[in-house]
Motif scaffolding. Structure first.
Motif, mmCIF file in Angstrom:
data_model
loop_
_atom_site.group_PDB
_atom_site.id
_atom_site.type_symbol
_atom_site.label_atom_id
_atom_site.label_comp_id
_atom_site.label_asym_id
_atom_site.label_seq_id
_atom_site.Cartn_x
_atom_site.Cartn_y
_atom_site.Cartn_z
ATOM 1 N N UNK A 70 0.829 -1.198 0.000
ATOM 2 C CA UNK A 70 0.000 0.000 0.000
ATOM 3 C C UNK A 70 0.869 1.256 0.000
ATOM 4 N N UNK A 71 1.949 1.219 0.804
ATOM 5 C CA UNK A 71 2.876 2.353 0.826
ATOM 6 C C UNK A 71 3.545 2.526 -0.533
ATOM 7 N N UNK A 72 3.932 1.380 -1.147
ATOM 8 C CA UNK A 72 4.598 1.437 -2.443
ATOM 9 C C UNK A 72 3.670 1.996 -3.512
ATOM 10 N N UNK A 73 2.406 1.579 -3.452
ATOM 11 C CA UNK A 73 1.437 2.063 -4.437
ATOM 12 C C UNK A 73 1.299 3.577 -4.361
ATOM 13 N N UNK A 74 1.297 4.099 -3.119
ATOM 14 C CA UNK A 74 1.196 5.551 -2.957
ATOM 15 C C UNK A 74 2.402 6.259 -3.560
ATOM 16 N N UNK A 75 3.595 5.590 -3.483
ATOM 17 C CA UNK A 75 4.819 6.242 -3.956
ATOM 18 C C UNK A 75 4.943 6.252 -5.471
ATOM 19 N N UNK A 76 4.134 5.441 -6.192
ATOM 20 C CA UNK A 76 4.278 5.399 -7.652
ATOM 21 C C UNK A 76 3.024 5.858 -8.397
ATOM 22 N N UNK A 109 9.671 1.110 -15.516
ATOM 23 C CA UNK A 109 10.175 1.607 -16.799
ATOM 24 C C UNK A 109 9.082 2.373 -17.526
ATOM 25 N N UNK A 110 9.471 3.156 -18.540
ATOM 26 C CA UNK A 110 8.438 3.887 -19.288
ATOM 27 C C UNK A 110 7.645 2.958 -20.199
ATOM 28 N N UNK A 111 8.262 1.829 -20.584
ATOM 29 C CA UNK A 111 7.585 0.807 -21.402
ATOM 30 C C UNK A 111 8.161 -0.544 -21.028
ATOM 31 N N UNK A 112 7.422 -1.614 -21.321
ATOM 32 C CA UNK A 112 7.918 -2.943 -20.963
ATOM 33 C C UNK A 112 7.349 -4.028 -21.877
ATOM 34 N N UNK A 113 8.155 -5.079 -22.052
ATOM 35 C CA UNK A 113 7.650 -6.279 -22.743
ATOM 36 C C UNK A 113 7.342 -7.381 -21.741
ATOM 37 N N UNK A 140 6.881 -9.735 -11.951
ATOM 38 C CA UNK A 140 6.335 -8.481 -12.478
ATOM 39 C C UNK A 140 4.886 -8.374 -12.006
ATOM 40 N N UNK A 141 4.487 -7.187 -11.547
ATOM 41 C CA UNK A 141 3.106 -7.004 -11.114
ATOM 42 C C UNK A 141 2.582 -5.647 -11.553
ATOM 43 N N UNK A 142 1.261 -5.555 -11.609
ATOM 44 C CA UNK A 142 0.598 -4.316 -11.998
ATOM 45 C C UNK A 142 0.150 -3.573 -10.747
ATOM 46 N N UNK A 148 5.363 -2.832 -12.284
ATOM 47 C CA UNK A 148 6.515 -2.875 -11.383
ATOM 48 C C UNK A 148 7.272 -4.184 -11.605
ATOM 49 N N UNK A 149 8.594 -4.076 -11.811
ATOM 50 C CA UNK A 149 9.456 -5.231 -12.033
ATOM 51 C C UNK A 149 10.295 -5.491 -10.784
ATOM 52 N N UNK A 150 10.410 -6.753 -10.393
ATOM 53 C CA UNK A 150 11.261 -7.143 -9.270
ATOM 54 C C UNK A 150 12.552 -7.739 -9.838
#
Length: 497
Positions: A70-76, A109-113, A140-142, A148-150
């Protein structure tokens, strides 16, 4: 205490589920050992998972992860929407992208595959190459409109351009499994009826599963027909059409069966259509044509709950590998049976007939042995007043069979107390039965025996059982323990109605 009162209230329902165990432990400080002890006192069976404390720890970690997420979501949330190249061209293996955000082992990233986990389809994995070195993408999660990529490895810097490389072999396997899920769902509906609805799905690299609504277990004939029709769609090499449509337009055209995999958000929805066979709103990655899937093989079917059946299947090379393994095992079996594949079934039938006859003989011998054990216990019975005490020790006999002997003794003598010890390779168990004309309490007798030999016991006033995780010496049970038990019975328990 308040916790014990809560425990007794739950036990009064004669049941105890995992959530109640968690509540008692987390909210009231009542550990599983106390739950078992209190449950045994009133004869309620409670099963405590062996890894209970690990499950509790994982649940707590999960709660912490939710808070962190939840904290991470707020930061992005202020970051721009990620361009989803995996939708634009799912066959694309590489791309260049700019780093917008990095925190710990997460990167945007600005774009991703890289496809993010969702809809029962696992996330893509792969690697990114950047000026600082190379990083492995393992998840990878939305998060809202941002992907967001781990990563593991060297940490890229904000503003740098990175080269993204997806593991295409794994992605294509998941694409085949995902499209196969849609095909099997349509096949199940044509075989079983229009009531069939997708209740859940999980796509895997080796095996995948599809849960469907159906009122009973599938027959072998139904399974074969579902599989046959699914493979027919594969061989027809039908194009898999994917397009974005306004929700109201899609619903009007295809109906609410669009939402087999669950209702998807947004005014526009992504529709995946396989000819006239199946159509669903779906955010997953799919093959271009059904022929790209290869063989579909249903490996097993399970009824997981009332009204829901699970179909586990494999596709492509994994399906072929499954069939090849079965054929190899059949060859091994034919060698062991000293026959060939054509005669194997008949050979097995013959062996089963012999086994049934042997089992019948075993049951006869077992019945004789149990009768001999019962007779020996009767011969060594001791009378205390007008009460008969049967005390016996048996080796390597299932406790269920010991209970049958106990019941037989009580049925022929209602003024009796029966105590039987069963010694196995790893533990010692004991059972206590009290005749209908005796006022003694089997639970209390079991408690006294546990004080003598160790372990724990529980049950009801007419029957109790206990045990300990060690093998007691037979001579000890025959003499010292026997004398102590008889002494306790004489002085504490035996009285007439």
């Amino acid at each position: 205490s308040r916790g014990i009162r809560r425990l007794h209230k739950i036990l009064s329902r004669r049941t105890m589920n995992f959530e109640s165990l968690v509540e008692l432990y987390d909210s009231h400080g009542v550990p599983p050992d106390i739950v078992l002890e209190e449950a045994e006192k009133i004869g309620v069976k409670v099963k405590i998972p062996e890894n209970f404390y690990s499950l509790i720890a994982e649940r707590h970690r999960g709660e912490e992860r939710k808070k962190t997420a939840k904290k991470r979501e707020l930061s992005i949330t202020n970051l721009p929407e990620t361009q989803k190249l995996y939708y634009e061209d799912p066959d694309r293996e590489e791309c260049s992208a700019k780093v917008l955000w990095v925190e710990d082992n997460r990167i945007v990233l600005d774009k991703t595959i890289f496809y993010p986990e969702g809809g029962g389809q696992p996330a893509d994995i792969g690697r990114i190459i950047h000026p600082e070195g190379e990083s492995k993408i393992f998840h990878v999660e939305r998060v809202g409109k941002v992907i967001v990529h781990y990563f593991e490895g060297e940490r890229p810097k904000i503003g740098e351009y990175v080269r993204c490389i997806v593991d295409m072999k794994r992605r294509n396997i998941l694409r085949r499994n995902h499209t196969a899920t849609h095909i099997i769902n349509g096949s199940a509906r044509t075989v079983l009826g229009k009531h069939v609805w997708q209740a859940g799905a999980q796509k895997g690299v080796k095996e995948s599963r599809l849960d469907i609504t159906h009122h009973k277990m599938l027959t072998e004939e139904e399974i074969k027909e579902i599989e046959k029709r699914a493979n027919r769609i594969v061989t027809q090499n039908i194009p898999v059409e994917i397009k974005w449509m306004p929700r109201d337009v899609a619903e009007k055209k295809y109906g609410f069966r669009l939402y087999q995999g669950g209702v998807v958000p947004g005014k526009e929805i992504r529709v995946v259509k396989i000819g006239e066979w199946e159509v669903e709103a779906c955010g997953g990655l799919h093959v271009n044509r059904t022929g790209d899937i290869g063989l579909i093989k249903i490996v097993r079917v399970e009824r997981i709950q009332d009204g829901v059946v699970r179909i586990i299947f494999r596709v492509g090379e994994s399906a072929l590998e499954y069939i090849q393994n079965i054929l190899e095992e059949m060859k091994e079996i034919t060698k062991m049976l000293r026959t060939n594949e054509e005669k194997m079934v008949e050979r097995v039938k013959g062996i089963l007939v012999k086994m049934e006859k042997l089992q019948e003989q075993i049951e006869v011998y077992k019945a004789r042995e149990m009768e001999n054990i019962k007779r020996k216990i009767e011969e060594n019975a001791e009378n205390i007043g007008d009460i008969t005490v049967y005390y016996g020790i048996v080796d390597k006999l299932e406790i269920e069979d010991c209970i049958k002997i106990l019941e037989g003794l009580l049925n022929q003598n209602s003024k009796s107390i029966v105590i039987i010890f069963s010694i196995s390779q790893k533990r010692t168990e004991y059972i206590i039965g009290v005749g209908s004309e005796i006022e003694a309490d089997a639970r209390k007798i079991g408690g006294e025996i546990s004080k003598i030999v160790g372990g724990r016991s529980g049950g009801r006033n007419y029957f109790a059982r206990g045990g300990l995780g060690e093998v007691l010496d037979r001579k000890l049970l025959e003499h010292e323990v026997r004398e102590k038990v008889l002494f306790i019975l004489r002085n504490k328990f035996i009285s007439h109605k």
